[in-house]
Design a protein around this motif. Structure first.
Motif, PDB file in Angstrom:
ATOM      1  N   LEU A 133       2.673   0.762  -4.297  1.00  0.00           N
ATOM      2  CA  LEU A 133       2.144   0.122  -3.089  1.00  0.00           C
ATOM      3  C   LEU A 133       2.676  -1.302  -2.943  1.00  0.00           C
ATOM      4  O   LEU A 133       2.851  -2.024  -3.923  1.00  0.00           O
ATOM      5  N   ARG A 134       2.899  -1.689  -1.697  1.00  0.00           N
ATOM      6  CA  ARG A 134       3.335  -3.055  -1.406  1.00  0.00           C
ATOM      7  C   ARG A 134       2.888  -3.419   0.009  1.00  0.00           C
ATOM      8  O   ARG A 134       2.475  -2.558   0.787  1.00  0.00           O
ATOM      9  N   ILE A 135       2.995  -4.715   0.325  1.00  0.00           N
ATOM     10  CA  ILE A 135       2.665  -5.207   1.659  1.00  0.00           C
ATOM     11  C   ILE A 135       3.926  -5.248   2.516  1.00  0.00           C
ATOM     12  O   ILE A 135       4.977  -5.711   2.081  1.00  0.00           O
ATOM     13  N   GLU A 136       3.773  -4.769   3.738  1.00  0.00           N
ATOM     14  CA  GLU A 136       4.859  -4.829   4.728  1.00  0.00           C
ATOM     15  C   GLU A 136       4.325  -5.560   5.952  1.00  0.00           C
ATOM     16  O   GLU A 136       3.275  -5.199   6.492  1.00  0.00           O
ATOM     17  N   GLN A 137       5.036  -6.593   6.403  1.00  0.00           N
ATOM     18  CA  GLN A 137       4.628  -7.321   7.600  1.00  0.00           C
ATOM     19  C   GLN A 137       5.333  -6.738   8.818  1.00  0.00           C
ATOM     20  O   GLN A 137       6.523  -6.418   8.776  1.00  0.00           O
ATOM     21  N   ALA A 138       4.603  -6.573   9.911  1.00  0.00           N
ATOM     22  CA  ALA A 138       5.148  -6.014  11.139  1.00  0.00           C
ATOM     23  C   ALA A 138       4.978  -7.006  12.280  1.00  0.00           C
ATOM     24  O   ALA A 138       4.009  -7.786  12.303  1.00  0.00           O
ATOM     25  N   TYR A 139       5.913  -6.953  13.231  1.00  0.00           N
ATOM     26  CA  TYR A 139       5.941  -7.940  14.304  1.00  0.00           C
ATOM     27  C   TYR A 139       5.944  -7.323  15.701  1.00  0.00           C
ATOM     28  O   TYR A 139       5.750  -8.033  16.683  1.00  0.00           O
ATOM     29  N   ASP A 140       6.186  -6.025  15.819  1.00  0.00           N
ATOM     30  CA  ASP A 140       6.406  -5.401  17.125  1.00  0.00           C
ATOM     31  C   ASP A 140       5.113  -4.850  17.713  1.00  0.00           C
ATOM     32  O   ASP A 140       4.160  -4.527  17.003  1.00  0.00           O
ATOM     33  N   ASP A 141       5.097  -4.709  19.048  1.00  0.00           N
ATOM     34  CA  ASP A 141       3.915  -4.235  19.751  1.00  0.00           C
ATOM     35  C   ASP A 141       3.529  -2.820  19.343  1.00  0.00           C
ATOM     36  O   ASP A 141       2.336  -2.484  19.308  1.00  0.00           O
ATOM     37  N   ALA A 142       4.532  -1.992  19.063  1.00  0.00           N
ATOM     38  CA  ALA A 142       4.225  -0.617  18.663  1.00  0.00           C
ATOM     39  C   ALA A 142       3.432  -0.596  17.367  1.00  0.00           C
ATOM     40  O   ALA A 142       2.513   0.216  17.193  1.00  0.00           O
ATOM     41  N   SER A 143       3.758  -1.495  16.461  1.00  0.00           N
ATOM     42  CA  SER A 143       3.022  -1.564  15.190  1.00  0.00           C
ATOM     43  C   SER A 143       1.597  -2.044  15.421  1.00  0.00           C
ATOM     44  O   SER A 143       0.651  -1.566  14.774  1.00  0.00           O
ATOM     45  N   PHE A 144       1.426  -2.984  16.367  1.00  0.00           N
ATOM     46  CA  PHE A 144       0.064  -3.401  16.702  1.00  0.00           C
ATOM     47  C   PHE A 144      -0.736  -2.212  17.236  1.00  0.00           C
ATOM     48  O   PHE A 144      -1.887  -2.004  16.847  1.00  0.00           O
ATOM     49  N   GLY A 145      -0.136  -1.449  18.145  1.00  0.00           N
ATOM     50  CA  GLY A 145      -0.821  -0.283  18.691  1.00  0.00           C
ATOM     51  C   GLY A 145      -1.172   0.724  17.614  1.00  0.00           C
ATOM     52  O   GLY A 145      -2.266   1.306  17.618  1.00  0.00           O
ATOM     53  N   GLY A 166      -0.840 -14.574  14.792  1.00  0.00           N
ATOM     54  CA  GLY A 166      -1.207 -14.310  13.404  1.00  0.00           C
ATOM     55  C   GLY A 166      -0.232 -13.434  12.652  1.00  0.00           C
ATOM     56  O   GLY A 166       0.986 -13.499  12.856  1.00  0.00           O
ATOM     57  N   ALA A 167      -0.770 -12.600  11.760  1.00  0.00           N
ATOM     58  CA  ALA A 167       0.058 -11.747  10.898  1.00  0.00           C
ATOM     59  C   ALA A 167      -0.538 -10.353  10.839  1.00  0.00           C
ATOM     60  O   ALA A 167      -1.737 -10.187  10.622  1.00  0.00           O
ATOM     61  N   LEU A 168       0.322  -9.339  11.037  1.00  0.00           N
ATOM     62  CA  LEU A 168      -0.067  -7.940  10.911  1.00  0.00           C
ATOM     63  C   LEU A 168       0.553  -7.404   9.631  1.00  0.00           C
ATOM     64  O   LEU A 168       1.775  -7.410   9.474  1.00  0.00           O
ATOM     65  N   LEU A 169      -0.289  -6.953   8.718  1.00  0.00           N
ATOM     66  CA  LEU A 169       0.148  -6.551   7.378  1.00  0.00           C
ATOM     67  C   LEU A 169      -0.309  -5.131   7.084  1.00  0.00           C
ATOM     68  O   LEU A 169      -1.471  -4.780   7.341  1.00  0.00           O
ATOM     69  N   PHE A 170       0.597  -4.326   6.544  1.00  0.00           N
ATOM     70  CA  PHE A 170       0.288  -2.947   6.180  1.00  0.00           C
ATOM     71  C   PHE A 170       0.456  -2.743   4.684  1.00  0.00           C
ATOM     72  O   PHE A 170       1.326  -3.366   4.051  1.00  0.00           O
ATOM     73  N   VAL A 171      -0.349  -1.850   4.123  1.00  0.00           N
ATOM     74  CA  VAL A 171      -0.114  -1.343   2.776  1.00  0.00           C
ATOM     75  C   VAL A 171       0.718  -0.078   2.929  1.00  0.00           C
ATOM     76  O   VAL A 171       0.317   0.860   3.628  1.00  0.00           O
ATOM     77  N   THR A 172       1.867  -0.061   2.301  1.00  0.00           N
ATOM     78  CA  THR A 172       2.745   1.099   2.388  1.00  0.00           C
ATOM     79  C   THR A 172       3.155   1.562   0.995  1.00  0.00           C
ATOM     80  O   THR A 172       3.210   0.755   0.058  1.00  0.00           O
ATOM     81  N   ASN A 173       3.412   2.857   0.870  1.00  0.00           N
ATOM     82  CA  ASN A 173       3.949   3.396  -0.384  1.00  0.00           C
ATOM     83  C   ASN A 173       5.438   3.670  -0.266  1.00  0.00           C
ATOM     84  O   ASN A 173       6.017   4.377  -1.096  1.00  0.00           O
ATOM     85  N   GLY A 174       6.056   3.090   0.778  1.00  0.00           N
ATOM     86  CA  GLY A 174       7.477   3.288   1.017  1.00  0.00           C
ATOM     87  C   GLY A 174       7.769   4.440   1.961  1.00  0.00           C
ATOM     88  O   GLY A 174       8.880   4.547   2.485  1.00  0.00           O
ATOM     89  N   ARG A 175       6.783   5.284   2.176  1.00  0.00           N
ATOM     90  CA  ARG A 175       6.952   6.437   3.070  1.00  0.00           C
ATOM     91  C   ARG A 175       5.986   6.386   4.244  1.00  0.00           C
ATOM     92  O   ARG A 175       6.284   6.866   5.328  1.00  0.00           O
ATOM     93  N   GLN A 176       4.818   5.792   4.036  1.00  0.00           N
ATOM     94  CA  GLN A 176       3.763   5.850   5.030  1.00  0.00           C
ATOM     95  C   GLN A 176       2.899   4.591   4.954  1.00  0.00           C
ATOM     96  O   GLN A 176       2.657   4.053   3.867  1.00  0.00           O
ATOM     97  N   ARG A 177       2.454   4.157   6.112  1.00  0.00           N
ATOM     98  CA  ARG A 177       1.495   3.060   6.156  1.00  0.00           C
ATOM     99  C   ARG A 177       0.101   3.640   5.922  1.00  0.00           C
ATOM    100  O   ARG A 177      -0.375   4.461   6.698  1.00  0.00           O
ATOM    101  N   LEU A 178      -0.549   3.189   4.864  1.00  0.00           N
ATOM    102  CA  LEU A 178      -1.828   3.770   4.447  1.00  0.00           C
ATOM    103  C   LEU A 178      -3.035   2.942   4.864  1.00  0.00           C
ATOM    104  O   LEU A 178      -4.143   3.464   5.003  1.00  0.00           O
ATOM    105  N   ALA A 179      -2.843   1.653   5.020  1.00  0.00           N
ATOM    106  CA  ALA A 179      -3.930   0.745   5.388  1.00  0.00           C
ATOM    107  C   ALA A 179      -3.312  -0.487   6.016  1.00  0.00           C
ATOM    108  O   ALA A 179      -2.084  -0.684   5.963  1.00  0.00           O
TER     109      ALA A 179
END
Length: 374
Positions: free
Chosen positions: A152-164, A199-212
Motif C-alpha cells: 500500500l502507498r499514497i497516490e495524490q490526484a489532481y484531475d476532476d475525474a479523480s474527484f468525482g 487542497g489535496a486529494l489522496l488515495f490509498v492504492t495497492n498499485g492496481r486499485q484505489r482502495l480508500a
C-alpha cells in the motif's frame, strides 16, 4: 459562492471568527433539542448553534445507544439565545449540553455542571521524526506489516475525474453505509470548491486499485494538512472491517512527513473520551488543540438536571475532558458507591495527562431525585 460558504464555516481569520461567533450565539436564534429514548438511558438535551446537533448531540446519542437505549426522536424548537443563557428555556431533559461562549455560559448555574471544550483538533507533529515512536505500539505492530504485505502507498490526484471517483464511489457510499442519517459531510460543490481545488486529494492504492481516499485541506503555507472527508471504495464493509481507514491514517502521516508537512490535523473530536473517534485518534498521541476556526470560541456547559440511575450510569460510562481555570485540559471520571470510576477508558494524549475523580453523591447533592434543579 460555494467557496465563500465553505470559508464562512472554516475561516481561521480572527475577525471572521469573531463575527461568526457573534452571529451564531447572539444574532441568530439557537436550536433547543430534546432527544428521547424508549430504552434504559437518560433523556438528552442540547441548546446552542445548530452545528452542535450534528457535531455534539448525535455523538452523545450514540454513547447512549451503547447502553442499549435507542434514540426515539429529536424534538426541536428555535429560540432566542438570550432565553437559553438566562436559563429560562433550557431543554427539559435529564442531561443537558448548552453551547455558547464562555462568557455566556458563566451566567448559567455553576452546578452540577462542568465546562467542556466544544471541539478539539488532534494534531500529530510529522515534522518531528519521533512521531512514529509516539504512536501506540499496538497500532504500529498492527499497521506496518499490513502496509508492507499489501504493497500500500499514497497516490495524490489532481484531475476532476479523480474527484468525482472519490466523492461518488468512495466518500458518499462510506458515509451512507456507516452512518446512515447521522452522516456528517459536505455537499459535492462545497467539497470541490472548498477542499479539492485548494487542497489535496489522496488515495490509498495497492498499485492496481484505489482502495480508500481522503480529501484534505492545506494551510496557506503548506505546513498543515487536515483530512476532512474520507472513505473506502464503494463503502465496502469488507475493506472497512479489514481496517483500511486505519491504514489510511497511518499512510497519510508517513506521506506528510516525506512531503515536509509539519503537522497533520486528524480533525475534530468531542470532549467525551469514551467515544470511538476519540479512542482511535488518541492512539497517535496527538496534541489536542482548539480548532483553527470560530468553534475555538465556544464551550459546552454539561449539566445534570436530574439525578436518576440512568443519569449516573451515563456519567460514569462517559468520562469527559474539562477546561481548567489555567486553560489546560483535564479528564473527569465520575463514580459512586455502586459504580466505580471507569479508569479502564483511557484519555491520555500528548498534552493531556491530568485527571480527577468526582463522587456523584457530591456532584448531584443539590439535585432532588428525578426533579429539576433549574
Amino acid at each position: 459562492m460555494a467557496r465563500a460558504s465553505f470559508a464562512w464555516d472554516n475561516q481561521p481569520n480572527p475577525l471572521a471568527r469573531t463575527l461568526r461567533t457573534l452571529f451564531d450565539t447572539r444574532v441568530l436564534r439557537v436550536a433547543r433539542v430534546i432527544s428521547t429514548t424508549d430504552g434504559p438511558g437518560p433523556s438528552l438535551g442540547y441548546a446552542g448553534p445548530p452545528d452542535g446537533i450534528t457535531k455534539l448531540l448525535k455523538m452523545i446519542d450514540r454513547q447512549r445507544e451503547r447502553m442499549g437505549a435507542d434514540t426515539l426522536r429529536h424534538d426541536r424548537a428555535d429560540v432566542r439565545a438570550g432565553r437559553i443563557f438566562a436559563a429560562r428555556e433550557l431543554p427539559d431533559a435529564d442531561l443537558v449540553a448548552v453551547t455558547g461562549t464562555p462568557a455566556q455560559l458563566a451566567a448559567l448555574p455553576a452546578g452540577p455542571a462542568l465546562l467542556l471544550p466544544y471541539r478539539l483538533h488532534a494534531l500529530v507533529e510529522t515534522g518531528d521524526p519521533a512521531w512514529r515512536g509516539r504512536v501506540s505500539r499496538s497500532e504500529r505492530q498492527w499497521a506496518q506489516p499490513r502496509i508492507a504485505r499489501q504493497g500500500l502507498r499514497i497516490e495524490q490526484a489532481y484531475d476532476d475525474a479523480s474527484f468525482g471517483f472519490f466523492f461518488d464511489r468512495v466518500h458518499l457510499p462510506t458515509m451512507r453505509n456507516r452512518h446512515g442519517d447521522r452522516a456528517r459531510s459536505e455537499s459535492r460543490l462545497r467539497a470541490y470548491e472548498g477542499l479539492f481545488r485548494p487542497g489535496a486529494l489522496l488515495f490509498v492504492t495497492n498499485g492496481r486499485q484505489r482502495l480508500a481516499g481522503a480529501l484534505a485541506s492545506c494551510s496557506a503555507d503548506g505546513r498543515r494538512l487536515t483530512p476532512r472527508l474520507g472513505g473506502v471504495l464503494e463503502g465496502s464493509a469488507q475493506l472497512h472491517s479489514a481496517g483500511m481507514l486505519r491504514l489510511l491514517y497511518f499512510l497519510l502521516l508517513d506521506w506528510a512527513e516525506r512531503q515536509g508537512v509539519a503537522r497533520v490535523d486528524l480533525s475534530g473530536v468531542e470532549a467525551w473520551v469514551a467515544s470511538g473517534l476519540y479512542g482511535y485518534k488518541r492512539r497517535f498521541s496527538p496534541q489536542l488543540e482548539p480548532p483553527p476556526d470560530h468553534r475555538a470560541n465556544l464551550a459546552v456547559w454539561w449539566h445534570a438536571r436530574r439525578d436518576t440511575p440512568q443519569v449516573r450510569d451515563f456519567l460514569v460510562r462517559n468520562p469527559v475532558l474539562e477546561r481548567t481555570g489555567a486553560g489546560t485540559l483535564r479528564a473527569v471520571y465520575f463514580h459512586d458507591l455502586r459504580r466505580p470510576a471507569r479508569h479502564d477508558i483511557p484519555f491520555a494524549c500528548a498534552n493531556v495527562r491530568e485527571r480527577r475523580d468526582v463522587d456523584l453523591d457530591d456532584f448531584l447533592a443539590d439535585v432532588p431525585t428525578g426533579v429539576d434543579i433549574v
